[in-house]
Design an enzyme around this catalytic site. Sequence first.
Site, short mmCIF file in Angstrom:
data_model
loop_
_atom_site.label_atom_id
_atom_site.label_comp_id
_atom_site.label_asym_id
_atom_site.label_seq_id
_atom_site.Cartn_x
_atom_site.Cartn_y
_atom_site.Cartn_z
N SER A 102 0.83 -1.20 0.00
CA SER A 102 0.00 0.00 0.00
C SER A 102 0.88 1.26 0.00
CB SER A 102 -0.94 -0.06 1.21
OG SER A 102 -1.92 0.96 1.16
N HIS A 127 -2.47 -1.40 -4.20
CA HIS A 127 -3.94 -1.43 -4.31
C HIS A 127 -4.45 0.00 -4.24
CE1 HIS A 127 -4.52 -1.87 0.39
NE2 HIS A 127 -3.90 -0.76 0.06
#
Length: 204
Positions: A102, A127
């Site tokens: 992330s 993501h």
Amino acid sequence: MSFDNYLVPTVIEQSGRGERAFDIYSRLLKERIVFLVGPVTDESANLVVAQLLFLESENPDKDIFFYINSPGGSVTAGMSIYDTMNFIKPDVSTLCLGQAASMGAFLLSAGEKGKRFALPNSRIMIHQPLISGGLGGQASDIEIHARELLKIKEKLNRLMAKHCGRDLADLERDTDRDNFMSAEEAKEYGLIDQILENRASLQF
């Protein structure tokens, strides 16, 4: 960066004026190594930012080595690190050990081009940004937060596309769900430049 004191080793250095004790992370800071370990929070980001600014003041022409082992976390906290990396004069070399997921992966990709590394068994995950803590309230407030999240998603995708040398469409597609990569896959994708088997393989 938050470490329980009893887990942090102390290093004793000898000098002409006697012994001096450092915690291990302060000693590594002398070597211009900065750690991001654990979630990206306001507290951990503030520590990283302070260390980057300190190292710039010590020597604005010498590289800084930013080691990342993080599952990600706060976007705003992560962007404070990102902006500082770009604001300061020294090149910031990034290295993933363990995981960079992330926001951790975003910061990994943001290192100086040609100086972004991962150890062989690292895992990298990209993501789209998440809403943390659950969102409640009036429908109009939820709509405002949803629009803000979409703006953040677009900005992060554009920046990561630039760092990876990819089209925006690639990032929009590849960050739609959790996308886990090995070090080899991250290199192929453009998130890193080199996989380090050992220190001797470091080239830049």
